[in-house]
Structure formats: C-alpha cells, structure tokens
Motif scaffolding. Structure first.
Motif, PDB file in Angstrom:
ATOM      1  N   THR A 102       0.422  18.497  29.809  1.00 27.37           N
ATOM      2  CA  THR A 102      -0.308  17.279  30.199  1.00 27.37           C
ATOM      3  C   THR A 102      -0.271  16.263  29.051  1.00 27.37           C
ATOM      4  O   THR A 102      -0.075  15.062  29.271  1.00 27.37           O
ATOM      5  N   ALA A 103      -0.444  16.756  27.832  1.00 25.22           N
ATOM      6  CA  ALA A 103      -0.398  15.853  26.666  1.00 25.22           C
ATOM      7  C   ALA A 103       1.009  15.280  26.488  1.00 25.22           C
ATOM      8  O   ALA A 103       1.167  14.104  26.141  1.00 25.22           O
ATOM      9  N   ILE A 104       2.018  16.105  26.721  1.00 27.18           N
ATOM     10  CA  ILE A 104       3.402  15.620  26.606  1.00 27.18           C
ATOM     11  C   ILE A 104       3.650  14.507  27.627  1.00 27.18           C
ATOM     12  O   ILE A 104       4.245  13.470  27.313  1.00 27.18           O
ATOM     13  N   GLU A 105       3.145  14.713  28.839  1.00 20.00           N
ATOM     14  CA  GLU A 105       3.338  13.681  29.870  1.00 20.00           C
ATOM     15  C   GLU A 105       2.578  12.399  29.513  1.00 20.00           C
ATOM     16  O   GLU A 105       3.060  11.290  29.764  1.00 20.00           O
ATOM     17  N   ALA A 106       1.409  12.564  28.909  1.00 16.74           N
ATOM     18  CA  ALA A 106       0.661  11.378  28.467  1.00 16.74           C
ATOM     19  C   ALA A 106       1.425  10.642  27.366  1.00 16.74           C
ATOM     20  O   ALA A 106       1.476   9.406  27.344  1.00 16.74           O
ATOM     21  N   LEU A 107       2.054  11.398  26.469  1.00 18.67           N
ATOM     22  CA  LEU A 107       2.851  10.765  25.412  1.00 18.67           C
ATOM     23  C   LEU A 107       4.076  10.073  26.021  1.00 18.67           C
ATOM     24  O   LEU A 107       4.473   8.997  25.560  1.00 18.67           O
ATOM     25  N   HIS A 108       4.632  10.679  27.071  1.00 20.16           N
ATOM     26  CA  HIS A 108       5.728  10.010  27.791  1.00 20.16           C
ATOM     27  C   HIS A 108       5.251   8.672  28.358  1.00 20.16           C
ATOM     28  O   HIS A 108       5.966   7.670  28.294  1.00 20.16           O
ATOM     29  N   THR A 109       4.060   8.688  28.939  1.00 22.49           N
ATOM     30  CA  THR A 109       3.508   7.444  29.508  1.00 22.49           C
ATOM     31  C   THR A 109       3.388   6.382  28.419  1.00 22.49           C
ATOM     32  O   THR A 109       3.790   5.231  28.597  1.00 22.49           O
ATOM     33  N   LEU A 110       2.840   6.786  27.277  1.00 20.02           N
ATOM     34  CA  LEU A 110       2.709   5.845  26.158  1.00 20.02           C
ATOM     35  C   LEU A 110       4.093   5.337  25.741  1.00 20.02           C
ATOM     36  O   LEU A 110       4.303   4.129  25.572  1.00 20.02           O
ATOM     37  N   GLU A 111       5.032   6.247  25.597  1.00 18.76           N
ATOM     38  CA  GLU A 111       6.376   5.866  25.135  1.00 18.76           C
ATOM     39  C   GLU A 111       7.103   4.982  26.142  1.00 18.76           C
ATOM     40  O   GLU A 111       7.999   4.231  25.765  1.00 18.76           O
ATOM     41  N   SER A 112       6.731   5.082  27.410  1.00 16.35           N
ATOM     42  CA  SER A 112       7.439   4.312  28.442  1.00 16.35           C
ATOM     43  C   SER A 112       7.273   2.808  28.223  1.00 16.35           C
ATOM     44  O   SER A 112       8.044   2.015  28.763  1.00 16.35           O
ATOM     45  N   TYR A 113       6.275   2.410  27.456  1.00 23.18           N
ATOM     46  CA  TYR A 113       6.060   0.984  27.199  1.00 23.18           C
ATOM     47  C   TYR A 113       6.750   0.520  25.916  1.00 23.18           C
ATOM     48  O   TYR A 113       6.749  -0.677  25.613  1.00 23.18           O
ATOM     49  N   ARG A 114       7.329   1.456  25.156  1.00 25.24           N
ATOM     50  CA  ARG A 114       7.864   1.109  23.838  1.00 25.24           C
ATOM     51  C   ARG A 114       8.969   0.054  23.930  1.00 25.24           C
ATOM     52  O   ARG A 114       8.810  -1.067  23.435  1.00 25.24           O
ATOM     53  N   ASP A 115      10.068   0.398  24.538  1.00 24.30           N
ATOM     54  CA  ASP A 115      11.179  -0.554  24.547  1.00 24.30           C
ATOM     55  C   ASP A 115      10.887  -1.789  25.395  1.00 24.30           C
ATOM     56  O   ASP A 115      11.163  -2.916  24.949  1.00 24.30           O
ATOM     57  N   PRO A 116      10.321  -1.644  26.603  1.00 27.37           N
ATOM     58  CA  PRO A 116      10.042  -2.862  27.379  1.00 27.37           C
ATOM     59  C   PRO A 116       9.130  -3.839  26.650  1.00 27.37           C
ATOM     60  O   PRO A 116       9.408  -5.044  26.635  1.00 27.37           O
ATOM     61  N   CYS A 117       8.057  -3.350  26.066  1.00 32.44           N
ATOM     62  CA  CYS A 117       7.040  -4.260  25.510  1.00 32.44           C
ATOM     63  C   CYS A 117       7.282  -4.630  24.054  1.00 32.44           C
ATOM     64  O   CYS A 117       6.871  -5.703  23.620  1.00 32.44           O
TER      65      CYS A 117
END
Lengths: 154, 137
Positions: A102-117
């Motif tokens: 669950t924590a890994i998926e949350a970190l994925h969610t956070l990382e998903s904004y890295r390059d776009p934003c």
C-alpha cells in the motif's frame, strides 16, 4: 544505508517540506516529500527484510552504488538488493507485505506527478497538491509503523 | 518545453532555494539539480542543440553523443550539472560527510549553469532532429 540513517534523513527532509509553502514552493515542497518518502520506503524495506542495510549509497542509476574506500575516496560499484531509488524501478526478491505494498502504491501516486508537474509544465491544481500530500502522509505513516514494529519485535 | 517555461521553473525553484539554509543541504542540492536542469535545457534549446520537445532529465541519462557535443560546446555547464548530480548519491540519498560544503558548491555550480544559459545563442548547427537517437526505437 542503515535504518537509523534513513529515518534521520526522513526527519530532516520532512522538516524542510513542512517549512515550505506548498503553492509558492511547490517544486521543492514536492521534491522533499519525494525524497523523504523514498528514504522512509528504504527504511521500511530494510525493516521488513526485503532489502538489506548496506554501507554503500545509492546513485541515480539502479544497481550502481557509491562505496567509500579505505583512503576515504568514493568509488562506484555494481550490486543488487540494497537501497532502492524508485519502487517502480525495483525488483524485490522476497514477497512484499500488504501494508508495505500500500505504501509503495502511495509512493507511485506521489511519483506520478513528478515529470508532469516538475519537468513538463502541467498546471499544479489544489487537487494535485492534496493528492500529493495524502500519498506522502500515507507513505510516512506506514513506513514509520513498519520500522517501529520491527524494533519492538527485535 | 520552451526555453521561457524552463526559465520560469528555474526562477521559481531558485526563489524556494532562498528559503532554506546550507544546513538543509539535501534541499539545497536538490533545488540546484532541479533549477540547474531547467537552465541546462534553456541553454540547449537556445543554442538549438535540442528540440523543444526533447528535454534532458539528467546529464547522466543523456545519449552519449549528445552529451559529448554539449560538453564540447559548453564544458563548464555540463560538468557543473554533472557535479551536482554526483552529489545526490553521497549527500541526498546517502549520509556522506560535509553535506553543507557540497551544498555550497552546488550553489556555485548552479550559477555556472545559469550564466551559460543566459549567454546561449543559436549556433547554426545541424537541426537537433537529425541524428537524434530515440532509445525506444
């Protein structure tokens, strides 16, 4: 790196993250959350026995680590199974418990904004900021609980 | 992204950098990496060595021949960003000693990259679309 050092990094980075303005300083506010989240993840992975505490320090490239020679100089070495740099770029040789997943998926969610934003200019909305904040807090909460429970078990 | 958007990002991140101290060396190094990378892309776009739809993420991740060409044109800029990137393993991901000294050096490196970007002019070289290697092909 050992668990205590990872958690020390978490506290240092989290302190900067909380000092910054989430809108005016979004890029660095976000990046400190990303870095702290990854440090917390490494501590939790070590505490769960999925990866190991090693003296080498992770670089920007999977499997390339920095090792300090007796002379004090740093040299690059190739190895596997120590600190990770991004969960989605990592392979684990042992099963990951559900809460840590669950924590890994949350970190994925956070990382998903890295390059776009941060790198591609996508508009940062209040909803994105809230999503980042929630994901980050979830990573920290689970990682801290994982580390604490491993300490009480040992 | 366009040079203008990269510049906006670099300037925003630099304003945030002013809110932390050398004791926050992880944040200083990361801010220098982020702002420095945006200035690096400003320079490459302005020199027409990279197309607006092709941005560099890290010098370490550049295709070898493109990194070589950039280094031949602006060696100080390439080496400055590479030096900041090398600090990340030791002082951001890792706990090597003298993080505050590294952070001070990162700020100087950021200045080198910014100056190179502000001085950048079209070089009249071959279009960057020609000879660009897409590693996904």
């Amino acid at each position: 790196m050992d668990i205590a050092s990872h958690m020390e990094k978490v506290e240092r980075m989290d302190a900067v993250h909380r000092r910054l303005d989430r809108e005016a300083d979004f890029e660095l506010w976000y990046w400190m959350a990303l870095d702290a989240g990854n440090q917390a993840m490494n501590a939790a992975l070590h505490a769960s026995g999925i990866t190991t505490e090693e003296p080498e320090l992770a670089s920007q490239v999977n499997d390339i680590y920095m090792r300090q020679a007796e002379s004090g100089a740093w040299e690059r070495v190739v190895k596997r199974g120590a600190d990770i740099i991004h969960p989605q770029m990592s392979e684990f040789d042992k099963p990951v418990p559900a809460d840590l997943q669950t924590a890994i998926e949350a970190l994925h969610t956070l990382e998903s904004y890295r390059d776009p934003c941060i790198r591609l200019g996508k508009e940062v909305t209040p909803e994105i900021i809230e999503d980042c904040d929630a994901a980050y807090e979830q990573v920290l909460t689970i990682a801290r609980e994982t580390v604490a429970s491993s300490r009480s078990a040992s | 992204m366009t040079p203008e958007r990269h510049r906006e990002f670099a300037e925003r991140i630099t304003r945030s950098l002013e809110k932390v101290t050398m004791a926050d060396y992880e944040a200083v190094i990361e801010a220098c990496m982020l702002a420095g990378t945006h200035w690096f892309n400003v320079a490459l776009h302005e020199m027409e060595m990279s197309a607006p739809d092709h941005d560099v993420l890290h010098v370490e991740f550049m295709v070898v021949h493109e990194r070589r060409k950039a280094w031949l044109v602006v060696p100080a800029m390439v080496e400055a960003l590479e030096r900041i990137e090398d600090m990340r393993g030791l002082h951001v991901r890792g706990n090597a000693a003298d993080g505050d000294k590294a952070a001070a050096a990162a700020v100087l490196c950021l200045g080198v990259i910014r100056e190179a970007a502000l001085d950048a002019k079209p070089l009249g070289l071959t279009s960057p679309h020609l000879g660009h290697v897409n590693l996904d092909d």
